[in-house]
Design an enzyme around this catalytic site. Structure first.
Site, PDB file in Angstrom:
ATOM      1  N   LYS A  44       0.861  -1.181   0.000  1.00 19.45           N
ATOM      2  CA  LYS A  44       0.000   0.000   0.000  1.00 19.45           C
ATOM      3  C   LYS A  44       0.896   1.229   0.000  1.00 19.45           C
ATOM      4  O   LYS A  44       1.737   1.391   0.896  1.00 19.45           O
ATOM      5  CB  LYS A  44      -0.918   0.001   1.218  1.00 19.45           C
ATOM      6  N   ASP A  70      -2.120  -4.167   8.576  1.00 25.81           N
ATOM      7  CA  ASP A  70      -0.688  -4.243   8.880  1.00 25.81           C
ATOM      8  C   ASP A  70      -0.279  -3.372  10.057  1.00 25.81           C
ATOM      9  O   ASP A  70       0.910  -3.172  10.300  1.00 25.81           O
ATOM     10  CB  ASP A  70       0.135  -3.843   7.644  1.00 25.81           C
ATOM     11  N   ASP A  97     -12.691   5.981   1.492  1.00 27.31           N
ATOM     12  CA  ASP A  97     -12.238   5.775   2.872  1.00 27.31           C
ATOM     13  C   ASP A  97     -12.834   6.871   3.748  1.00 27.31           C
ATOM     14  O   ASP A  97     -13.843   6.666   4.413  1.00 27.31           O
ATOM     15  CB  ASP A  97     -10.710   5.768   2.949  1.00 27.31           C
ATOM     16  N   GLU A 120      -7.281   4.640  -3.179  1.00 25.79           N
ATOM     17  CA  GLU A 120      -8.128   5.043  -2.061  1.00 25.79           C
ATOM     18  C   GLU A 120      -8.237   6.565  -1.980  1.00 25.79           C
ATOM     19  O   GLU A 120      -7.230   7.269  -2.052  1.00 25.79           O
ATOM     20  CB  GLU A 120      -7.540   4.552  -0.743  1.00 25.79           C
ATOM     21  N   LYS A 126     -13.412   0.202   8.151  1.00 28.14           N
ATOM     22  CA  LYS A 126     -12.550   0.221   9.333  1.00 28.14           C
ATOM     23  C   LYS A 126     -13.437   0.253  10.571  1.00 28.14           C
ATOM     24  O   LYS A 126     -14.380   1.049  10.643  1.00 28.14           O
ATOM     25  CB  LYS A 126     -11.644   1.459   9.325  1.00 28.14           C
ATOM     26  N   LYS A 140       1.444   5.194   0.149  1.00 23.29           N
ATOM     27  CA  LYS A 140       0.874   6.465   0.570  1.00 23.29           C
ATOM     28  C   LYS A 140       1.333   7.571  -0.377  1.00 23.29           C
ATOM     29  O   LYS A 140       2.530   7.808  -0.545  1.00 23.29           O
ATOM     30  CB  LYS A 140       1.305   6.798   2.003  1.00 23.29           C
TER      31      LYS A 140
END
Length: 335
Positions: free
Chosen positions: A156, A306, A232, A209, A254, A158
């Site tokens: 992933k 993670d 998100d 995302e 989440k 950023k």
């Protein structure tokens, strides 16, 4: 239940150092501040304890102090018989409800002598491939980090700053075999959205995302999206799913946003009904926060749990990570 004592709630704040620095478009941090809830009940069968962990998130107006205060205020409701079902109405979605909801699930499992998945009517969870997150940095630094993790199946990345086209190209060159997810954390604009999406498509990115700020993402419905886009910050619980139509292809679920496992499982079912792909996500936290999310991960196309891997150390009885796989928790941790 007759002869059972009222539930006793305690909430404590813990600080867990991050291995290095975790950087996204909104800034950097060097520790994870989490709130841990413990529910204890004495009964004729013995003493039982359930735990849950949450991460108060400033982006959603949360603070550690306010979350602890909310949980302390719930003590009187617990004495009057507040249970997990009533909790969904008594407290809004967010970090505080997440910790308490997950503690209820854990307590119910300990009392019943059955795992949470069985109580929820779900099959036993299996190991899943999880993403590993690369912090936002210069293209060269991100390429170095990607090269160190190039053996991982899912990375992933950023993004969210000037120069993202160069960043994603550098990461792809350094990790040619890894599946890539990009997370812009609301950091792109109408001016660079299409160029950044095109760069991600050229780099064979599987998912992007939250490219635009929540509430300012209507442009996503007016362009041809060359790859799936995941909400998100624009999505929290079932009530927020309707606003995604035409703009998003997937949702990042989440527990700190949904307010716990109860709503998260219901949200998975509703998102699937709407034809949205599922991503199981997390904040930076310990294995206690990841454990309930493993049940969401069973239905997810993408798994990003993670959090403990980003910490300098994890709590006792933490989740097992082996290469790119994350394994379900043992009852000693949760559930």
């Amino acid at each position: 239940m007759v002869n059972d004592q009222p539930l006793v709630l305690s909430a404590s704040v813990e600080h867990w150092p991050i291995a290095g620095t975790f950087t996204i478009s909104r800034g950097a941090k060097t520790e994870a501040a989490v709130v841990v809830v413990e529910l204890v009940q004495e009964s004729v069968q013995g003493s039982f304890r359930g735990r849950g962990e949450c991460v108060p998130y400033a982006r959603y107006g949360e603070t550690v102090e306010a979350v602890v205060a909310t949980l302390d205020a719930a003590k009187s409701s617990l004495k009057r018989g507040l249970d997990r079902t009533a909790l969904q109405r008594a407290m809004p979605p967010g970090a505080a409800r997440n910790a308490l909801d997950c503690a209820f699930w854990d307590l119910e499992a300990k009392r019943a002598g059955r795992p949470v998945h069985a109580l929820a009517g779900l099959p036993a969870p299996a190991p899943r491939i999880t993403a590993y997150t690369l912090s936002l940095d210069t293209p060269d630094k991100m390429a170095e980090a990607a090269a160190r993790s190039a053996a991982r199946k899912l990375l992933k990345v950023k993004l969210g700053g000037d120069g993202d086209v160069a960043r994603i190209a550098a990461v792809r060159a350094a990790a040619p075999q890894s599946d890539l997810i990009v997370d812009a954390n609301e950091g792109w604009t109408a001016a660079n959205l299409e160029a950044n999406l095109a760069a991600c498509a050229a780099a064979r990115v599987s998912l992007v995302e939250q490219p635009l700020p929540a509430g300012r993402d209507d442009m996503l419905a007016t362009i041809a999206r060359p790859l799936p886009v995941c909400a998100d910050e624009s999505v929290h619980d079932r009530a927020s799913l309707g606003a995604l139509a035409g703009k998003y292809d997937a949702v990042n679920i989440k527990l700190d946003k949904t307010g716990g496992l109860t709503e998260a499982l219901a949200m998975v079912a509703e998102a699937e009904r709407l034809g949205l792909q599922i991503m199981a996500g997390c904040m930076v936290a310990t294995s206690l926060a990841m454990a309930p999310a493993m049940l969401v991960a069973q239905r997810a196309r993408f798994v990003d749990l993670d959090g403990p891997l980003l910490l300098a150390r994890d709590r006792a009885n933490g989740l097992q990570y082996r290469d790119s796989q994350i394994f379900p928790p043992t009852p000693a941790l949760w559930g």
